[in-house]
Motif scaffolding. Structure first.
Motif, PDB file in Angstrom:
ATOM      1  N   TYR A   1     -27.805   8.239   6.042  1.00 42.94           N
ATOM      2  CA  TYR A   1     -26.885   7.123   5.838  1.00 42.94           C
ATOM      3  C   TYR A   1     -25.492   7.729   5.866  1.00 42.94           C
TER       4      TYR A   1
ATOM      5  N   GLU B   1     -22.908   2.677  11.955  1.00 41.83           N
ATOM      6  CA  GLU B   1     -24.135   2.165  12.580  1.00 41.83           C
ATOM      7  C   GLU B   1     -24.141   2.481  14.073  1.00 41.83           C
TER       8      GLU B   1
ATOM      9  N   TRP C   1     -26.670  10.222  12.205  1.00 38.85           N
ATOM     10  CA  TRP C   1     -27.169   8.848  12.201  1.00 38.85           C
ATOM     11  C   TRP C   1     -28.553   8.773  12.845  1.00 38.85           C
TER      12      TRP C   1
END
Length: 193
Positions: free
Chosen positions: A74, A92, A69
Protein backbone atom coordinates in the motif's frame (compact mmCIF):
# COMPACT_ATOMS: atom_id res chain seq x y z
CA UNK A 1 21.60 32.59 11.07
CA UNK A 2 24.84 31.07 9.85
CA UNK A 3 23.21 27.65 9.45
CA UNK A 4 20.40 29.13 7.36
CA UNK A 5 22.88 30.88 5.04
CA UNK A 6 25.06 27.76 4.84
CA UNK A 7 22.06 25.59 4.01
CA UNK A 8 20.90 28.03 1.32
CA UNK A 9 24.36 28.06 -0.27
CA UNK A 10 24.71 24.25 -0.15
CA UNK A 11 21.20 23.82 -1.55
CA UNK A 12 21.89 26.20 -4.44
CA UNK A 13 25.16 24.42 -5.26
CA UNK A 14 23.54 20.97 -5.15
CA UNK A 15 20.60 22.06 -7.29
CA UNK A 16 22.99 23.66 -9.83
CA UNK A 17 24.89 20.35 -10.09
CA UNK A 18 21.61 18.52 -10.55
CA UNK A 19 20.51 20.94 -13.25
CA UNK A 20 23.58 19.89 -15.24
CA UNK A 21 22.53 16.21 -15.10
CA UNK A 22 20.70 14.68 -18.01
CA UNK A 23 17.53 12.62 -17.77
CA UNK A 24 19.60 9.45 -18.18
CA UNK A 25 21.44 10.10 -14.91
CA UNK A 26 18.16 10.57 -13.01
CA UNK A 27 16.76 7.40 -14.57
CA UNK A 28 19.91 5.41 -13.72
CA UNK A 29 19.86 6.71 -10.13
CA UNK A 30 16.21 5.74 -9.91
CA UNK A 31 16.88 2.19 -11.13
CA UNK A 32 19.70 1.80 -8.59
CA UNK A 33 17.46 3.10 -5.79
CA UNK A 34 14.63 0.80 -6.88
CA UNK A 35 16.88 -2.26 -6.87
CA UNK A 36 18.48 -1.41 -3.51
CA UNK A 37 15.16 -0.67 -1.82
CA UNK A 38 13.22 -3.64 -3.20
CA UNK A 39 15.76 -5.99 -1.61
CA UNK A 40 15.80 -4.25 1.82
CA UNK A 41 14.09 -6.48 4.42
CA UNK A 42 11.99 -3.60 5.82
CA UNK A 43 10.70 -2.79 2.33
CA UNK A 44 10.07 -6.45 1.49
CA UNK A 45 7.93 -6.83 4.63
CA UNK A 46 6.26 -3.40 4.56
CA UNK A 47 2.51 -3.21 4.31
CA UNK A 48 2.43 0.58 3.87
CA UNK A 49 5.14 2.67 2.26
CA UNK A 50 5.10 6.46 2.14
CA UNK A 51 6.97 7.67 -0.93
CA UNK A 52 6.95 10.57 -3.39
CA UNK A 53 6.90 11.28 -7.12
CA UNK A 54 10.30 12.61 -8.20
CA UNK A 55 10.63 15.87 -10.10
CA UNK A 56 13.27 17.13 -12.53
CA UNK A 57 16.64 15.49 -12.07
CA UNK A 58 15.90 13.90 -8.68
CA UNK A 59 16.57 10.16 -8.70
CA UNK A 60 13.53 8.89 -10.61
CA UNK A 61 10.96 7.18 -8.36
CA UNK A 62 8.33 6.20 -10.93
CA UNK A 63 9.71 2.71 -11.53
CA UNK A 64 10.04 2.16 -7.78
CA UNK A 65 6.46 3.31 -7.12
CA UNK A 66 5.11 0.99 -9.79
CA UNK A 67 7.20 -1.97 -8.52
CA UNK A 68 6.05 -1.46 -4.93
CA UNK A 69 2.43 -1.15 -6.03
CA UNK A 70 2.62 -4.24 -8.26
CA UNK A 71 4.23 -6.14 -5.37
CA UNK A 72 1.10 -5.42 -3.32
CA UNK A 73 2.41 -2.76 -0.95
CA UNK A 74 0.00 0.00 0.00
CA UNK A 75 1.83 3.09 -1.27
CA UNK A 76 0.86 6.56 -0.10
CA UNK A 77 2.09 9.75 -1.75
CA UNK A 78 2.03 13.35 -0.58
CA UNK A 79 -0.38 16.09 -1.53
CA UNK A 80 1.06 19.53 -0.79
CA UNK A 81 -1.23 21.60 1.42
CA UNK A 82 -1.46 25.42 1.19
CA UNK A 83 0.50 25.81 4.45
CA UNK A 84 3.37 23.64 3.12
CA UNK A 85 2.45 20.58 5.17
CA UNK A 86 1.82 17.24 3.47
CA UNK A 87 -1.40 15.28 3.30
CA UNK A 88 -1.25 11.70 1.98
CA UNK A 89 -3.33 9.63 -0.44
CA UNK A 90 -2.99 6.19 -1.97
CA UNK A 91 -1.16 5.48 -5.20
CA UNK A 92 -3.24 3.29 -7.50
CA UNK A 93 -0.84 3.05 -10.42
CA UNK A 94 0.59 5.59 -12.87
CA UNK A 95 -2.86 6.66 -14.09
CA UNK A 96 -3.84 7.73 -10.56
CA UNK A 97 -1.56 10.80 -10.65
CA UNK A 98 -2.48 14.33 -11.72
CA UNK A 99 -0.79 17.74 -11.48
CA UNK A 100 -1.26 19.37 -8.10
CA UNK A 101 0.17 22.52 -6.51
CA UNK A 102 3.17 23.90 -8.40
CA UNK A 103 2.64 21.22 -11.07
CA UNK A 104 3.80 18.40 -8.77
CA UNK A 105 2.24 15.04 -9.60
CA UNK A 106 -0.05 13.97 -6.79
CA UNK A 107 -2.43 11.06 -6.22
CA UNK A 108 -6.05 11.62 -7.21
CA UNK A 109 -7.40 9.35 -4.47
CA UNK A 110 -9.06 10.85 -1.36
CA UNK A 111 -6.69 12.41 1.15
CA UNK A 112 -5.95 10.38 4.29
CA UNK A 113 -4.70 13.27 6.44
CA UNK A 114 -1.21 14.48 7.45
CA UNK A 115 -1.01 11.79 10.16
CA UNK A 116 -1.25 8.96 7.58
CA UNK A 117 2.56 9.02 7.27
CA UNK A 118 2.79 7.97 10.94
CA UNK A 119 1.23 4.61 10.04
CA UNK A 120 3.75 3.78 7.28
CA UNK A 121 6.23 0.95 7.75
CA UNK A 122 8.84 2.67 5.55
CA UNK A 123 9.10 6.34 4.56
CA UNK A 124 11.00 7.48 1.44
CA UNK A 125 11.82 11.18 1.15
CA UNK A 126 13.54 13.45 -1.37
CA UNK A 127 16.77 15.23 -0.49
CA UNK A 128 19.34 17.39 -2.23
CA UNK A 129 22.04 16.10 0.15
CA UNK A 130 22.33 13.87 3.22
CA UNK A 131 25.23 13.64 5.62
CA UNK A 132 26.63 10.49 7.17
CA UNK A 133 24.68 11.09 10.39
CA UNK A 134 21.38 11.15 8.47
CA UNK A 135 20.92 14.93 8.47
CA UNK A 136 18.90 15.73 5.34
CA UNK A 137 19.00 18.90 3.27
CA UNK A 138 15.74 19.40 1.40
CA UNK A 139 14.49 22.18 -0.83
CA UNK A 140 13.87 24.52 2.10
CA UNK A 141 10.10 24.42 2.60
CA UNK A 142 10.14 22.20 5.69
CA UNK A 143 7.35 19.94 4.38
CA UNK A 144 9.27 16.71 4.87
CA UNK A 145 10.69 17.79 8.25
CA UNK A 146 7.07 18.11 9.44
CA UNK A 147 6.21 14.70 7.97
CA UNK A 148 9.29 13.04 9.48
CA UNK A 149 8.38 14.48 12.90
CA UNK A 150 5.26 12.28 12.78
CA UNK A 151 7.23 9.05 12.12
CA UNK A 152 8.19 6.76 14.98
CA UNK A 153 11.84 6.07 15.87
CA UNK A 154 11.79 2.43 14.72
CA UNK A 155 10.55 3.19 11.19
CA UNK A 156 13.02 3.09 8.31
CA UNK A 157 13.21 6.56 6.76
CA UNK A 158 15.28 6.80 3.58
CA UNK A 159 16.45 9.74 1.49
CA UNK A 160 17.22 9.18 -2.20
CA UNK A 161 20.23 11.07 -3.59
CA UNK A 162 22.70 11.00 -6.45
CA UNK A 163 26.36 10.04 -6.06
CA UNK A 164 28.24 12.94 -4.50
CA UNK A 165 25.20 14.04 -2.48
CA UNK A 166 25.98 11.80 0.51
CA UNK A 167 28.40 14.10 2.32
CA UNK A 168 30.33 14.12 5.58
CA UNK A 169 28.47 16.93 7.33
CA UNK A 170 25.57 19.33 6.81
CA UNK A 171 24.48 22.31 8.92
CA UNK A 172 21.32 21.75 10.94
CA UNK A 173 18.62 23.75 12.63
CA UNK A 174 16.46 22.58 15.56
CA UNK A 175 13.48 21.70 13.30
CA UNK A 176 15.55 19.52 10.93
CA UNK A 177 14.84 15.77 11.05
CA UNK A 178 17.30 13.01 10.31
CA UNK A 179 16.68 10.02 8.09
CA UNK A 180 17.87 6.57 9.09
CA UNK A 181 19.32 5.66 5.70
CA UNK A 182 20.17 6.98 2.25
CA UNK A 183 20.29 5.39 -1.18
CA UNK A 184 22.90 6.36 -3.76
CA UNK A 185 23.55 4.73 -7.15
CA UNK A 186 27.05 3.53 -6.25
CA UNK A 187 26.64 2.74 -2.52
CA UNK A 188 23.09 1.39 -2.54
CA UNK A 189 21.31 1.48 0.82
CA UNK A 190 23.50 3.13 3.46
CA UNK A 191 22.23 2.89 7.04
CA UNK A 192 23.18 5.38 9.73
CA UNK A 193 23.89 4.43 13.34
Amino acid sequence: MQDIASKARLRAEALARRAALDAGAAAAAGRAARDALLSAPEVEMAGTIAAYVSIGTEPDTRGLLFALWKRGAYVILPKLLPDGDLDWASYEGPDSLAPGRFGLLEPTEPARGPEAVSRADVVLVPAVAIDRTGMRLGRGGGSYDRALARVGPAILTVGLVHDGELVEELPAEPHDRRVRAAVTPSEGLVRFA
